[in-house]
Design a protein around this motif. Structure first.
Motif, short mmCIF file in Angstrom:
data_model
loop_
_atom_site.label_atom_id
_atom_site.label_comp_id
_atom_site.label_asym_id
_atom_site.label_seq_id
_atom_site.Cartn_x
_atom_site.Cartn_y
_atom_site.Cartn_z
N PHE A 1 1.22 4.23 -2.87
CA PHE A 1 1.15 5.67 -2.61
C PHE A 1 2.40 6.36 -3.13
O PHE A 1 2.33 7.43 -3.74
N PHE A 2 3.54 5.78 -2.85
CA PHE A 2 4.81 6.39 -3.24
C PHE A 2 4.87 6.55 -4.76
O PHE A 2 5.23 7.60 -5.27
N LEU B 1 0.83 -1.21 0.00
CA LEU B 1 0.00 0.00 0.00
C LEU B 1 0.87 1.26 0.00
O LEU B 1 0.61 2.21 -0.76
N VAL B 2 1.92 1.27 0.83
CA VAL B 2 2.79 2.44 0.90
C VAL B 2 3.55 2.60 -0.41
O VAL B 2 3.76 3.71 -0.90
N GLN B 3 3.94 1.47 -1.02
CA GLN B 3 4.62 1.53 -2.31
C GLN B 3 3.70 2.11 -3.37
O GLN B 3 4.14 2.89 -4.23
#
Lengths: 219, 237
Positions: A72-73, A68-70
């Motif tokens: 977003f990034f 998920l963070v990837q």
């Protein structure tokens, strides 16, 4: 609150529309993961200084941090930084593909390592060119062995696609959330969404298991 | 880029305890459910096996995000009261990974040589003693490496609690995003590194357990390899 069949029938077409998006993202992501994973495995194996270590670090980093963070990034930072105008669907599918490529790289590596040394030696003795060794000898033996593992990753990718709703992809779960918010009835859409996932991934995993057994019998 | 570092860094760190609680709570629930369901799948009673199978396939066959929404949005309607987001999150993390863990437990118990059980029968051990004194200690060593992968998957899944507004690290950055758009790269970088560090901590603890468990069985402890997570095939399942 009871189950409302009429409402369930009413929302089903919308959910199936969303399911199509989930499918598309899974297919695009899988294709990227299959190809890029092989590229990663190649680079790691060829031991090109610096590049090989960079790929190793990248793979380990991606596998130890949340998808998920990837996503977003990639969507909020990398994509605008590079001046690209990817849609959220494309960004999400690419993120899925790259994330899973870091897993499939390991699968390919294991598959290539499982080829007996004699095959390499024989190829060398015949002084086959490097490309023929890979395309004619090693990969035709390694790829069938790794197919079940690749299939498993496609199934888990299918189940992870819903997190793309965080960047606005309207897939099966996105549709379920949408229709639920309109009518304040969440029971039916989310239950149907869950059942659709089960209905598709369970038979798929049985097929993969059968493929696995067949591959094991051949070797 | 680092202008507001002193402002947003503490805010992001506020999310760290929530991520840690979710991870630890999820791991605790995973261990319990994996053991119960894993052993139930090996039960002699067909009903018990069937119930465990249904649980495992239901949670492995559906998406974790769907499970999250289901427990957060649907269960309160069915039972009539609202669930605290963190509790709902821990429940989903535990239920989902417990289903994967059950397969690990089942496989590990089955991998214990049959002669071990036969020996215990010959020594007149009760079924409970057989399990606790002979089978589980040996199965335990087999379980640890796959459980390491599973716990790292669980840690990564805590980011999904973002969807149900648990103020964990990913949600903290999301809250800061509209006002600190120019520092987004730094903020995501910080949480990615924090996740990586947590994953290394989990791997460290599991490696230590592996060595301790192997020593207890009188086996040679496994060699120290890369400190980073080796998430092998089938980790996410």
């Amino acid at each position: 609150m009871t189950w409302d069949w009429d409402y369930a029938r009413e929302v089903l077409p919308k959910l199936l529309e969303g399911l199509l998006v989930t499918f598309e993202a899974t297919v695009v992501g899988s294709l990227i993961a299959y190809v890029l994973g092989l590229v990663f495995a190649f680079i790691r194996r060829s031991r090109i200084p610096v590049l090989s270590q960079v790929v190793w670090l990248f793979v380990e980093f991606v596998r130890s941090t949340p998808l998920l963070v990837q996503v977003f990034f990639l969507y909020y930072v990398l994509q605008p930084e590079l001046g690209l105008l990817w849609t959220s669907f494309l960004t999400g599918s690419i993120a899925l593909g790259v994330h899973y490529a870091c897993y499939t790289a390991e699968v390919y590596r294991a598959g290539i390592d499982a080829i007996p040394v004699g095959q390499w030696e024989a190829a060398t003795a015949l002084s086959l060119p490097r490309s023929r060794v890979w395309l004619g000898v090693i990969l035709p033996q390694a790829v069938p062995r790794v197919l079940p593992a690749l299939g498993n990753y496609t199934i888990s990718m299918f189940k992870e696609t819903p997190l793309l709703i965080a960047i606005g992809v309207v897939d099966l779960v996105g549709e379920a959330r949408g229709v639920g918010a309109q009518s304040y009835r969440y029971v039916e859409p989310f239950t149907i969404a869950g059942l659709l996932f089960l209905l598709l991934s369970y038979p798929a995993s049985i097929l993969v298991r059968r493929l696995e057994r067949r591959v094991n019998r051949q070797h | 880029m680092f202008d507001n570092f002193g402002f947003f860094f503490p805010r992001i760190l506020e999310g760290l305890p929530q991520t840690v609680y979710a991870t630890l709570g999820g791991i605790a629930l995973t261990i319990v459910l994996a053991l119960v369901a894993g052993l139930a799948m090996l039960s002699r009673l067909r009903v018990v096996r069937f119930v465990a199978r249904v649980y495992v396939e239901a949670f492995r066959g559906t998406s974790e995000v769907v499970q999250l929404f289901w427990i957060y949005l649907v269960v309160p309607i069915l039972v009539g009261f609202q669930v605290v987001p963190l509790a709902a999150g821990i429940a989903v993390l535990g239920l989902n990974h417990g289903a994967y863990g059950a397969e690990i437990v089942r496989g590990a118990v089955q991998s214990v040589p049959k002669a071990q059980v036969e020996g215990a029968v010959a020594l007149n051990f009760t079924p409970a003693q057989r399990l606790r004194r002979v089978v589980l200690p040996q199965a335990f060593v087999e379980m640890l490496p796959p459980f390491n992968n599973l716990f790292i998957q669980l840690l990564k899944s805590t980011a999904l609690l973002f969807f149900i507004n648990v103020p964990e690290m990913t949600r903290q950055v999301e809250v800061l995003r509209p006002n600190f758009g120019e520092s987004l790269a730094t903020m995501y970088g910080i949480i990615l590194v924090l996740y990586l560090l947590l994953a290394i901590v989990i791997t460290g603890v599991m490696r230590w357990l592996e060595r301790a468990a192997a020593r207890r069985l009188g086996r040679r402890p496994p060699s120290r390899t890369s400190a980073l997570a080796k998430v092998s095939a089938g980790g996410v399942g």
